[in-house]
Design an enzyme around this catalytic site. Structure first.
Site, PDB file in Angstrom:
ATOM      1  N   GLU A  49      15.774  52.879  -5.789  1.00  0.00           N
ATOM      2  CA  GLU A  49      16.113  51.676  -6.881  1.00  0.00           C
ATOM      3  C   GLU A  49      17.189  52.444  -7.659  1.00  0.00           C
ATOM      4  O   GLU A  49      16.496  53.038  -8.254  1.00  0.00           O
ATOM      5  CB  GLU A  49      14.596  51.394  -7.115  1.00  0.00           C
ATOM      6  N   LYS A 118      17.729  42.201  -8.254  1.00  0.00           N
ATOM      7  CA  LYS A 118      16.313  42.746  -8.199  1.00  0.00           C
ATOM      8  C   LYS A 118      15.563  40.505  -8.757  1.00  0.00           C
ATOM      9  O   LYS A 118      16.018  40.206  -9.890  1.00  0.00           O
ATOM     10  CB  LYS A 118      15.876  42.724  -9.087  1.00  0.00           C
ATOM     11  N   CYS A 174      11.964  47.223  -5.271  1.00  0.00           N
ATOM     12  CA  CYS A 174      10.117  47.749  -5.616  1.00  0.00           C
ATOM     13  C   CYS A 174       9.477  45.668  -5.651  1.00  0.00           C
ATOM     14  O   CYS A 174       9.127  45.840  -4.905  1.00  0.00           O
ATOM     15  CB  CYS A 174      10.764  48.029  -6.931  1.00  0.00           C
ATOM     16  N   SER A 201       8.921  52.805  -7.883  1.00  0.00           N
ATOM     17  CA  SER A 201       7.399  53.454  -7.376  1.00  0.00           C
ATOM     18  C   SER A 201       6.757  55.163  -8.151  1.00  0.00           C
ATOM     19  O   SER A 201       6.273  55.797  -7.244  1.00  0.00           O
ATOM     20  CB  SER A 201       7.591  52.462  -6.424  1.00  0.00           C
ATOM     21  N   GLY A 472     -28.572  35.425  41.968  1.00  0.00           N
ATOM     22  CA  GLY A 472     -27.535  36.586  40.961  1.00  0.00           C
ATOM     23  C   GLY A 472     -26.652  35.739  40.831  1.00  0.00           C
ATOM     24  O   GLY A 472     -25.810  35.329  41.973  1.00  0.00           O
TER      25      GLY A 472
END
Length: 695
Positions: A49, A118, A174, A201, A472
């Site tokens: 970014e 963004k 972001c 970040s 069985g």
């Protein structure tokens, strides 16, 4: 054929060392990494970014001189992209109309394909982006002029490669990926498969783990690839720190990740599987339902087509496990084995409780499959608090049963404390062969399929009648690999039982399960005292019916603590050749080998996984097998056994259509017509073999 011919796309996340507020320097660093990635055959290169100026320039981003320099840097990168294959995504501040936007610019071959602003601007804690930028939703236009080109502008853009099916790119920035409904969610519903997040970040304690969880879970939820790249060395450390984190995830799996806190340029690269993503989405009905729910909104997203002209790289940049049903890491493998054991035992326990039956009849050959089924039965009876003597185990020697197999069967049954009986089936088999007027009944050495199936049928017939007699159920032992190959006798044979705990466990996983049980016994200590003789658990487990160890505290099923005698038998069983022991040894003493006849189970399990789990073309399965198994198996050998697999798999569907109940173990790991796999019994294999011929 190239990796692109097989439906892969090479993607790169690049973290250059930058100089803050120096777009000219940063552009050159970007070009160097781009050029390197292009030479490596990448289809996509993504940068952080605001990578042209630095994320932490703060109010300097509103200075005209810096904005002009960013455009100059972008122009240099655009020119450098001419003649290169990769789509490039660069972070830059751009003025569009009266607004300043935090953008990702998508470039390819000297053209600007589009600009993505963004959408969500953080304005909490250390972030003050609303002070600086306008959000995508506030833009009064859906086009922008960038370096003289009029291009699409908005968060609703999907960039689709005309010549690489399934490569549909979406970009977000972001914070867009951190909100409850990221823009990439809408894009994925509209068909985007490769989701890119350009991020700043700054790092804080625990953030690395959170990013991984966020990226992998987002890629899993959307059946997509997710490429995340954050700012690194060169950002301002006035109040923050930066680790240059970059991740590539695909459908919940982390394929690659950067080294944290690197002080040099770095890139990470992985080959994402576009075919896999496409297959997952076609199967994911609930995702398609949601596409329908929002169809009118999704139709508004804009699609920009371009010709990628992918490179001719043939080396696959991706880990392909030799044993796809078995995790490669020791910790994950132990967890998988424990989970499989729990599923098998819970399935059998539920069946016994539902029927009100407290006895099991099982045939024990001294081989892998019956050994695992017997161990599961023991764990189940321990869990339910039933005596192990209610497990009626029969070893039934035939004309080719080896002394070693017979001895191991007895050692295993005796050491586990079950009711053990040897039942010689040869007299009844001879009678059947005589009734059929078979040459063997006249003393001739004729070992045909009838000779083999008479023995398999007599064993199963005895087990069912014994189950009637004892009150069985017959516990099946055949595994997923044998069902796939049709390596079982239909009807009155080992294909049939009342319940089969191994029906979705492949042969390669069975081997690891037994190794795990040995390891558990050696790590935790063996059962001693009365439990060796009676087969009962000790301590709290006597009262609760739980297996000793972790299960006392958690209630989960774990492997029983087996005696040294049991462990010794298990080791021998693992080391022996896989054989049905239906044909007497040859004159040279060689024992009938299943794998000599049908091929290596390791390869067949590999083929089975990729054909049924993902529906890949045989040519792609062969390509993956060559990548995983070289140099142990060459291309010709892999193709030979793949043909055998395809022919046997298609021809033996009728056996799977009538298979008994059993618990599903793994995703895509069941061939039951009531589970993952439904197929006609009379389908042709021609299309699959033709595709393999044309590779």
């Amino acid at each position: 054929m190239t990796i692109y011919d097989h439906g892969f796309a090479r993607v790169t996340a690049a973290v250059p060392v930058l100089k803050l507020a120096d777009p000219a320097f940063n552009a050159q660093a970007t070009i160097e990494l781009l050029t390197s990635a292009a030479a490596d055959g990448a289809a996509l290169v993504a940068f952080p970014e605001l990578g042209l100026c630095g994320y932490s320039v703060d109010d300097l981003v509103q200075q005209d001189a810096l904005l002009d320099a960013c455009l100059d840097g972008l122009r240099v990168i655009l020119e450098a992209s001419r003649g290169l294959t990769p789509v490039v995504v660069v972070g830059i501040p751009l003025v569009v109309g009266d607004g300043l936007y935090n953008c990702g610019v998508v470039l390819h071959g000297g053209d600007v394909l589009g600009v993505v602003p963004k959408s969500y601007l953080p304005n909490y804690r250390e972030f003050y982006e609303q002070r600086l930028f306008a959000a995508a939703r506030d833009a009064p236009t859906d086009t922008a002029t960038v370096l003289g080109q009029h291009v699409p502008f908005g968060a609703d853009l999907i960039f689709s490669a005309n010549d690489l099916p399934g490569f549909n790119l979406h970009v977000e920035i972001c914070e867009d990926g951190w909100v409850p409904i990221p823009p990439s969610t809408w894009a994925a519903l509209a068909g985007a498969t490769v989701l890119v997040n350009l991020s700043g970040s700054p790092v804080t304690v625990g953030k690395e783990a959170y990013r991984k969880a966020l990226c992998t879970s987002h890629s899993a939820k959307l059946s997509a690839a997710y490429v995340y790249v954050a700012a690194g060395f060169g950002e301002s450390t006035t109040d923050l720190a930066w680790d240059g984190d970059a991740l590539i995830a695909e459908n919940g799996t982390l394929l690659a990740r950067s080294e944290p806190f690197a002080i040099a340029d770095q890139t990470i690269t992985a080959d994402i599987d576009l075919d896999r993503l496409s297959q997952e989405r076609r199967r994911m009905i609930s995702m398609r339902d949601q596409v329908g729910d929002y169809a009118s909104d999704l139709k508004q997203l804009r699609r920009i087509g371009f010709d990628l002209s992918p490179s001719s790289v043939t080396d696959l940049r991706r880990d392909v496990a030799r044993f796809p049903y078995v995790p490669s890491g020791a910790i994950d493998r132990d967890l998988r084995c424990r989970e499989v054991g729990n599923i098998q035992v819970q399935g059998l326990a539920a069946r016994l409780r539902a029927t009100g039956i407290d006895k099991i009849v099982i045939g024990v050959s001294g081989g892998l499959d019956s050994t695992l089924a017997l161990l599961v039965a023991v764990d189940t009876f321990d869990l339910l608090g039933l005596p192990r003597t209610n497990i009626h185990a029969y070893t039934m020697p035939g004309f080719a049963t080896g002394d070693a197999s017979l001895r191991r069967a007895h050692e295993l049954m005796d050491s586990l404390g079950v009711s053990a009986t040897e039942l010689d089936i040869r007299p009844s088999c001879l009678q059947m062969l005589a009734d059929l007027d078979h040459p063997f009944a006249k003393g001739e050495k004729v070992y045909d399929i009838t000779f083999e199936n008479v023995q398999a049928g007599e064993r199963t017939s005895h087990l069912f009648r014994l189950a009637n007699h004892l009150g069985g159920i017959v516990l099946g032992t055949g595994d997923l690999s044998e069902l796939a190959l049709g390596w079982c006798t239909y009807g009155v044979g080992d294909q049939m039982s009342h319940y089969n705990v191994n029906s979705s466990v492949p042969k390669t996983l069975i081997q690891h399960l037994i190794r795990w049980m040995i390891g558990e016994s050696e790590a935790t200590g063996n059962i001693t005292g009365a439990s060796e003789a009676t087969g009962k658990t000790t301590g709290a487990s006597e009262a609760t019916g739980n297996i000793a160890g972790a299960s006392e505290a958690t209630g989960n099923i774990t492997a029983s603590r087996h005696s040294a005698k049991t462990v010794s038998a298990l080791r021998e069983i693992l080391d022996d050749v896989i054989s049905p022991e239906l044909i007497p040894p040859g004159e040279d003493g060689s024992v009938q080998s299943t794998e000599d006849t049908v091929g290596p189970y390791a390869l067949h399990d590999f083929f089975l996984y990729y054909l049924t789990r993902f529906g890949y073309r045989p040519s792609k399965v062969a390509f993956l097998a060559e990548h995983a198994w070289s140099p142990d198996y060459d291309s010709a050998t892999i193709e030979k056994w793949l043909r055998v697999f395809l022919n046997r798999f298609m021809a033996n569907q009728f056996k799977r259509t009538a298979m008994p109940n059993g618990p599903k173990i793994g995703s895509g790991g069941s061939l039951s017509p009531r589970g993952d796999w439904r197929s006609p019994s009379d389908a042709s294999v021609r299309a699959w073999l033709a595709e393999l011929d044309n590779r």
